[in-house]
Design an enzyme around this catalytic site. Structure first.
Site, PDB file in Angstrom:
ATOM      1  N   GLU A   1      11.351 -12.731   8.546  1.00 28.54           N
ATOM      2  CA  GLU A   1      12.344 -13.561   7.979  1.00 28.54           C
ATOM      3  C   GLU A   1      13.652 -12.736   7.570  1.00 28.54           C
ATOM      4  O   GLU A   1      14.796 -13.125   7.962  1.00 28.54           O
ATOM      5  CB  GLU A   1      11.876 -13.904   6.815  1.00 28.54           C
ATOM      6  CG  GLU A   1      12.357 -15.119   6.381  1.00 28.54           C
ATOM      7  CD  GLU A   1      11.769 -15.619   4.911  1.00 28.54           C
ATOM      8  OE1 GLU A   1      11.053 -15.085   4.312  1.00 28.54           O
ATOM      9  OE2 GLU A   1      12.303 -16.472   4.348  1.00 28.54           O
TER      10      GLU A   1
ATOM     11  N   THR B   1       5.787 -10.971  12.458  1.00 26.03           N
ATOM     12  CA  THR B   1       5.189 -10.703  11.039  1.00 26.03           C
ATOM     13  C   THR B   1       3.807 -10.641  11.094  1.00 26.03           C
ATOM     14  O   THR B   1       3.017 -11.687  11.635  1.00 26.03           O
ATOM     15  CB  THR B   1       5.699 -11.915  10.091  1.00 26.03           C
ATOM     16  OG1 THR B   1       4.435 -12.156   9.118  1.00 26.03           O
ATOM     17  CG2 THR B   1       5.824 -13.213  10.615  1.00 26.03           C
TER      18      THR B   1
ATOM     19  N   ASP C   1       1.971 -11.070   8.719  1.00 25.94           N
ATOM     20  CA  ASP C   1       1.272 -12.273   7.784  1.00 25.94           C
ATOM     21  C   ASP C   1       1.343 -13.746   8.622  1.00 25.94           C
ATOM     22  O   ASP C   1       0.752 -14.590   8.115  1.00 25.94           O
ATOM     23  CB  ASP C   1       2.143 -12.582   6.751  1.00 25.94           C
ATOM     24  CG  ASP C   1       2.135 -11.183   5.722  1.00 25.94           C
ATOM     25  OD1 ASP C   1       1.258 -10.313   5.982  1.00 25.94           O
ATOM     26  OD2 ASP C   1       3.033 -11.343   4.578  1.00 25.94           O
TER      27      ASP C   1
ATOM     28  N   MET D   1      -3.662  -8.200   3.441  1.00 30.08           N
ATOM     29  CA  MET D   1      -2.113  -8.514   3.213  1.00 30.08           C
ATOM     30  C   MET D   1      -1.971 -10.066   3.504  1.00 30.08           C
ATOM     31  O   MET D   1      -2.934 -10.934   3.547  1.00 30.08           O
ATOM     32  CB  MET D   1      -1.343  -7.995   4.477  1.00 30.08           C
ATOM     33  CG  MET D   1      -1.272  -6.388   4.045  1.00 30.08           C
ATOM     34  SD  MET D   1      -0.235  -5.790   5.379  1.00 30.08           S
ATOM     35  CE  MET D   1       0.229  -4.060   4.506  1.00 30.08           C
TER      36      MET D   1
ATOM     37  N   GLU E   1      -3.226 -10.653  -0.926  1.00 29.91           N
ATOM     38  CA  GLU E   1      -2.549  -9.714  -1.796  1.00 29.91           C
ATOM     39  C   GLU E   1      -1.690 -10.718  -2.974  1.00 29.91           C
ATOM     40  O   GLU E   1      -1.475 -10.550  -3.909  1.00 29.91           O
ATOM     41  CB  GLU E   1      -1.714  -8.787  -1.483  1.00 29.91           C
ATOM     42  CG  GLU E   1      -0.636  -9.216  -0.485  1.00 29.91           C
ATOM     43  CD  GLU E   1       0.229  -8.333   0.254  1.00 29.91           C
ATOM     44  OE1 GLU E   1      -0.032  -7.178   0.270  1.00 29.91           O
ATOM     45  OE2 GLU E   1       1.183  -8.654   0.938  1.00 29.91           O
TER      46      GLU E   1
ATOM     47  N   ARG F   1     -17.437  -4.511  -6.420  1.00 26.39           N
ATOM     48  CA  ARG F   1     -16.429  -3.471  -5.989  1.00 26.39           C
ATOM     49  C   ARG F   1     -15.279  -3.990  -5.224  1.00 26.39           C
ATOM     50  O   ARG F   1     -15.769  -5.079  -4.525  1.00 26.39           O
ATOM     51  CB  ARG F   1     -17.160  -2.842  -5.180  1.00 26.39           C
ATOM     52  CG  ARG F   1     -18.403  -1.727  -5.851  1.00 26.39           C
ATOM     53  CD  ARG F   1     -17.777  -0.424  -6.612  1.00 26.39           C
ATOM     54  NE  ARG F   1     -18.726   0.460  -6.694  1.00 26.39           N
ATOM     55  CZ  ARG F   1     -19.665   0.247  -7.906  1.00 26.39           C
ATOM     56  NH1 ARG F   1     -19.697  -0.589  -8.676  1.00 26.39           N
ATOM     57  NH2 ARG F   1     -20.309   1.170  -8.039  1.00 26.39           N
TER      58      ARG F   1
ATOM     59  N   HIS G   1      -2.421  -1.164   4.599  1.00 30.63           N
ATOM     60  CA  HIS G   1      -1.680  -0.954   5.753  1.00 30.63           C
ATOM     61  C   HIS G   1      -2.533  -0.586   6.993  1.00 30.63           C
ATOM     62  O   HIS G   1      -1.998  -0.468   8.093  1.00 30.63           O
ATOM     63  CB  HIS G   1      -0.659   0.453   5.753  1.00 30.63           C
ATOM     64  CG  HIS G   1       0.502   0.043   4.759  1.00 30.63           C
ATOM     65  ND1 HIS G   1       0.288   0.120   3.102  1.00 30.63           N
ATOM     66  CD2 HIS G   1       1.778  -0.596   4.936  1.00 30.63           C
ATOM     67  CE1 HIS G   1       1.488  -0.365   2.705  1.00 30.63           C
ATOM     68  NE2 HIS G   1       2.535  -0.915   3.633  1.00 30.63           N
TER      69      HIS G   1
ATOM     70  N   GLN H   1      -4.159  -2.423   8.033  1.00 32.91           N
ATOM     71  CA  GLN H   1      -4.363  -3.854   8.891  1.00 32.91           C
ATOM     72  C   GLN H   1      -2.842  -3.691   9.870  1.00 32.91           C
ATOM     73  O   GLN H   1      -3.018  -4.458  10.660  1.00 32.91           O
ATOM     74  CB  GLN H   1      -4.078  -4.974   7.869  1.00 32.91           C
ATOM     75  CG  GLN H   1      -5.334  -5.137   7.267  1.00 32.91           C
ATOM     76  CD  GLN H   1      -4.966  -5.907   5.923  1.00 32.91           C
ATOM     77  OE1 GLN H   1      -5.131  -7.274   5.889  1.00 32.91           O
ATOM     78  NE2 GLN H   1      -4.362  -5.307   4.882  1.00 32.91           N
ATOM     79  N   ARG H   2      -2.101  -2.946   9.609  1.00 35.38           N
ATOM     80  CA  ARG H   2      -0.687  -2.855  10.514  1.00 35.38           C
ATOM     81  C   ARG H   2      -0.670  -1.795  11.482  1.00 35.38           C
ATOM     82  O   ARG H   2       0.142  -1.777  12.179  1.00 35.38           O
ATOM     83  CB  ARG H   2       0.393  -2.939   9.635  1.00 35.38           C
ATOM     84  CG  ARG H   2       0.812  -4.212   8.644  1.00 35.38           C
ATOM     85  CD  ARG H   2       2.048  -4.148   8.147  1.00 35.38           C
ATOM     86  NE  ARG H   2       2.873  -3.012   8.284  1.00 35.38           N
ATOM     87  CZ  ARG H   2       4.033  -2.788   7.294  1.00 35.38           C
ATOM     88  NH1 ARG H   2       3.851  -3.612   6.198  1.00 35.38           N
ATOM     89  NH2 ARG H   2       4.605  -1.850   7.002  1.00 35.38           N
TER      90      ARG H   2
END
Ligand code: F6P
Length: 343
Positions: A105, A127, A129, A171, A223, A267, A273, A275-276
């Site tokens: 964006e 992205t 996301d 994320m 998150e 827990r 990160h 994930q990226r």
């Protein structure tokens, strides 16, 4: 024609496949196109910091994570060399005719402003996301879901051994696509997304129901999720360079609350990160390659101020304004569908 490519904002798996797709398409299909890469997103544009991108430079990179160009969250309107006039002068000096901007964006909003000021820019949506409107999926999302699902499968075996509740934080700053898909794939007993605040009592009830059936409960939380009692997403790590709060930590906040209400040892794990990083899935490689190829067509056709997008299985061209108007949030119907599986 000389085309400059940049990758900007948070990285995600598939960026290198876009670069390779663009370079191969340009070199193989058009006679007089050559490519350069701007280092570190808009910073490379503002500073005129470029690298050549011959065919040999993109060999075998579609399976590599990250971006060979580097990335940053530099705002091209800031600094002594920022702004449309100075950038135009820099591009003229470097003999660069057009820019392919690969970003989310913030990147595309900057590209839109620069295009309005007369620069020749096309976009590729990026992205992890999956929150950009006007495209069905963004590359990187599928990889993130795959990684998060595998992590949840692992959390479940240790959770079951210890009869614990496991909370996995994924994320998803404004939207819960990663949480929704991961949670569904991993068989989570609760999926918590920013679009749909729920109370801690409701979460605890889902956890208790799963425990009462002899399961080790798994909660997947984005998150950016807030409980009905919270006003803002949890953030205690300051702001990033765009002034956005650095999110993360909601899982750690929820775990003791769940434990106190249910009596189940709980827990939390923040995937962050991970994930990226790493290699993109086959789906993301194919999508990214096709988007990169189509972006070259956008340049050749002079479609300035547009981005390439996935509609169904087709790659199409849409105006920046279509992508930037709204976030692509999880529709209520998709949440309700997933919620049938909670508890
Ligand atoms: O926008 C993508 C994203 O991965 C968000 O999910 C997350 O909040 C943010 O980037 C993290 O950014 P950074 O890499 O700057 O910590």
């Amino acid at each position: 024609m000389r085309i400059g490519i940049l990758t900007s904002g948070g990285d995600c798996p598939g960026l290198n496949a876009v670069i390779r797709g663009a370079v191969l398409k340009g070199i193989k299909e058009y006679d007089d196109i050559e490519f350069v890469g701007f280092r570190d997103g808009w910073r490379g544009v503002v500073d005129g910091d470029i690298m050549d991108l011959p065919r040999s430079r993109v060999r075998g990179i579609s399976k590599q994570g990250g971006t060979i160009l580097g990335t940053s969250r530099t705002n091209p309107f800031e600094g002594p060399n920022g702004g449309p006039e100075k950038i135009k002068a820099t591009l003229d000096r470097l003999g660069i005719d057009a820019i392919i901007a690969i970003g989310g964006e913030g990147t595309l909003a900057a590209a839109q402003r620069l295009t309005d000021a007369g620069l020749k820019i096309v976009g590729v949506p990026k992205t992890v996301d999956n929150d950009l409107d006007a495209t069905d999926y963004t590359f990187g999302f599928d990889t993130a879901v795959e990684i998060a699902t595998e992590a949840c499968d692992r959390l479940r075996t240790t959770g079951e051994s210890h009869h614990r509740c496991m909370v996995a934080e994924v994320m998803g700053r404004h939207v819960g696509w990663i949480a929704l898909h991961t949670g569904m794939a991993a068989g989570a007993h609760a999926i918590l997304i920013p679009e749909h605040p729920v109370s801690i009592d409701q979460i605890s009830q889902w956890v208790s129901e799963a425990r009462d059936r002899g399961r080790a409960p798994l909660v997947v939380v984005a998150e950016g999720f807030v409980t009905t009692d919270m006003e803002m997403p949890h953030s205690e790590r300051g702001l990033d360079s765009f002034g956005r709060p650095r999110l993360g930590g909601i899982g750690e906040l929820l775990a003791p609350e769940i434990e106190a209400r249910t009596g189940i040892e709980t827990r939390a794990t923040v995937l962050g990160h991970i994930q990226r990083g790493g290699v993109p899935t086959a789906f993301d490689r194919v999508l990214a390659t096709r988007l990169g190829m189509a972006a070259v067509d956008s340049v050749v056709d002079g479609l300035w101020g547009t981005m390439v997008a996935l509609h169904g299985t087709d790659i199409v061209h849409v105006g920046f304004e279509k992508a930037l108007g709204n976030l692509k949030t999880v529709p209520e119907q998709r949440y309700d569908e997933a919620a049938i599986l909670f508890g």
